[in-house]
Write an enzyme that holds these catalytic residues in place. Structure first.
Site, short mmCIF file in Angstrom:
data_model
loop_
_atom_site.label_atom_id
_atom_site.label_comp_id
_atom_site.label_asym_id
_atom_site.label_seq_id
_atom_site.Cartn_x
_atom_site.Cartn_y
_atom_site.Cartn_z
N ASN A 9 0.88 -1.17 0.00
CA ASN A 9 0.00 0.00 0.00
C ASN A 9 0.92 1.21 0.00
OD1 ASN A 9 -1.77 2.07 0.46
ND2 ASN A 9 -2.38 1.41 2.52
N LYS A 11 0.19 4.23 -0.26
CA LYS A 11 -0.41 5.44 0.34
C LYS A 11 -0.12 6.64 -0.58
CE LYS A 11 -0.09 3.15 4.76
NZ LYS A 11 0.02 3.23 6.20
N HIS A 92 -9.51 1.37 4.93
CA HIS A 92 -8.22 1.51 5.62
C HIS A 92 -8.40 2.42 6.83
CE1 HIS A 92 -4.07 2.53 6.47
NE2 HIS A 92 -3.76 1.44 5.81
N GLU A 94 -6.67 4.73 7.95
CA GLU A 94 -6.42 6.15 7.69
C GLU A 94 -7.65 6.81 7.08
OE1 GLU A 94 -2.76 5.54 5.55
OE2 GLU A 94 -1.85 4.88 7.43
N GLU A 164 -5.34 -5.01 10.40
CA GLU A 164 -4.32 -3.98 10.61
C GLU A 164 -4.58 -3.27 11.93
OE1 GLU A 164 -2.29 -2.75 6.68
OE2 GLU A 164 -3.93 -1.38 7.05
N GLY A 170 2.74 2.08 10.77
CA GLY A 170 3.71 3.17 10.65
C GLY A 170 4.47 3.47 11.94
N SER A 210 3.54 -2.34 10.24
CA SER A 210 4.99 -2.45 10.45
C SER A 210 5.55 -3.81 10.02
CB SER A 210 5.37 -2.13 11.91
OG SER A 210 5.03 -0.79 12.21
P1 13P Z 1 3.18 0.23 7.56
O1 13P Z 1 3.64 -1.07 6.91
O2 13P Z 1 3.96 1.42 7.06
O3 13P Z 1 3.08 0.12 9.02
O4 13P Z 1 1.67 0.50 7.01
C1 13P Z 1 0.74 -0.51 7.12
C2 13P Z 1 -0.47 -0.13 6.37
O5 13P Z 1 -1.19 0.76 6.75
C3 13P Z 1 -0.76 -0.86 5.13
O6 13P Z 1 -2.05 -0.60 4.67
#
Ligand code: 13P
Length: 249
Positions: A9, A11, A92, A94, A164, A170, A210
């Site tokens: 992803n 982002k 997601h 976010e 997740e 992150g 992560s």
């Molecule tokens: P990270 O791997 O950067 O922690 O992000 C995970 C994520 O949100 C994937 O959708």
């Protein structure tokens, strides 16, 4: 057997040139079988990626639940279909946190994605306070039950769930493989309750938060973890190749 998925992803990262460079340089080095390598990229570069990728399966990161209309700035399922993307991330954390996406909206998006032959990657997961209050299973139950309300699954290969935990995204603080397995198993049990054991056994459930080249192997050794949804580490070519290889079965 469920075929593992390693989904990057990206982002809000990478320009068109960076994305094409990435795809062209990693594709020859990816395993040819045993894993589905997916990249979910910003909408504006999806068409270019679809054109160039032969091994990588391309996905979007979001989609509006309406087919067309006065929704400034949004991307519809028709447009994604027209762009020939295969996957779309829905719900997601976010998007839930910054754009007020509700379980109800996510449910509508899943229904719409199926109508247009897009494969949803549905994200669920608890925040830290919920885990600390021992509410993880309650949260997962609510999110999964609401997301799949009235949703028919014609082909279990065409739906993916990503567990997740928000506190792991992150932060560099991945869930332990035991924590991730416990949640993924619980999600599979919830799916079995809705769709029956046979369908639930066929649905791919990913872990995200992560994930990196060091922890992927242990996560993948868990019986209910069928791959990873990876943010930061998927942006680096070498790491993406290593992660795909680690997932291949
Ligand atoms: P990270 O791997 O950067 O922690 O992000 C995970 C994520 O949100 C994937 O959708």
């Amino acid at each position: 057997m469920r075929k593992p998925i390693l989904a990057g992803n990206w982002k809000m990262n990478k320009t068109r040139d960076e994305a094409i460079h990435f795809a062209l340089s990693v594709e020859p080095k990816l395993p040819k079988e045993g894993v589905e390598a997916v990249i979910c990229a910003p909408a504006i570069i999806l068409r270019d990626l679809v054109k160039r990728c032969e091994v990588i399966h391309v996905g979007a990161q979001n989609m509006n639940e309406n087919v067309s209309g006065a929704y400034t700035g949004e991307i519809s399922p028709v447009m994604l279909k027209d762009t020939k993307v295969e996957y779309v991330i829905l719900g997601h954390s976010e998007r839930r946190a910054y754009y007020n996406e509700t379980d109800e909206k996510i449910n509508q998006k899943i229904v719409r994605a199926f109508e247009y032959d897009l494969k949803p990657i549905v994200c669920v997961g608890e925040v830290l306070a919920e885990r600390e209050a021992n509410k993880t299973n309650d949260v997962l139950k609510t999110q999964v039950t609401n997301a799949f309300k009235g949703v028919e699954i014609a082909n279990p290969d065409n739906i993916v769930i990503a567990y997740e935990p928000v506190w792991a995204i992150g932060t560099g603080k991945s869930a332990t493989s035991a924590q991730a397995e416990e949640a993924c198993k619980y999600i599979r049990d919830l799916l079995a309750g809705i769709y029956g054991e046979d369908v639930a056994q066929k649905i791919r459930i990913l872990y995200g938060g992560s994930v990196n080249t060091k922890n992927i192997a242990e996560l993948m050794s868990m019986p209910n973890i069928d791959g990873g949804l990876v943010g930061g580490a998927s942006l680096k070519e070498d790491d993406y190749i290593t992660l795909c290889n680690a997932c291949a079965k």
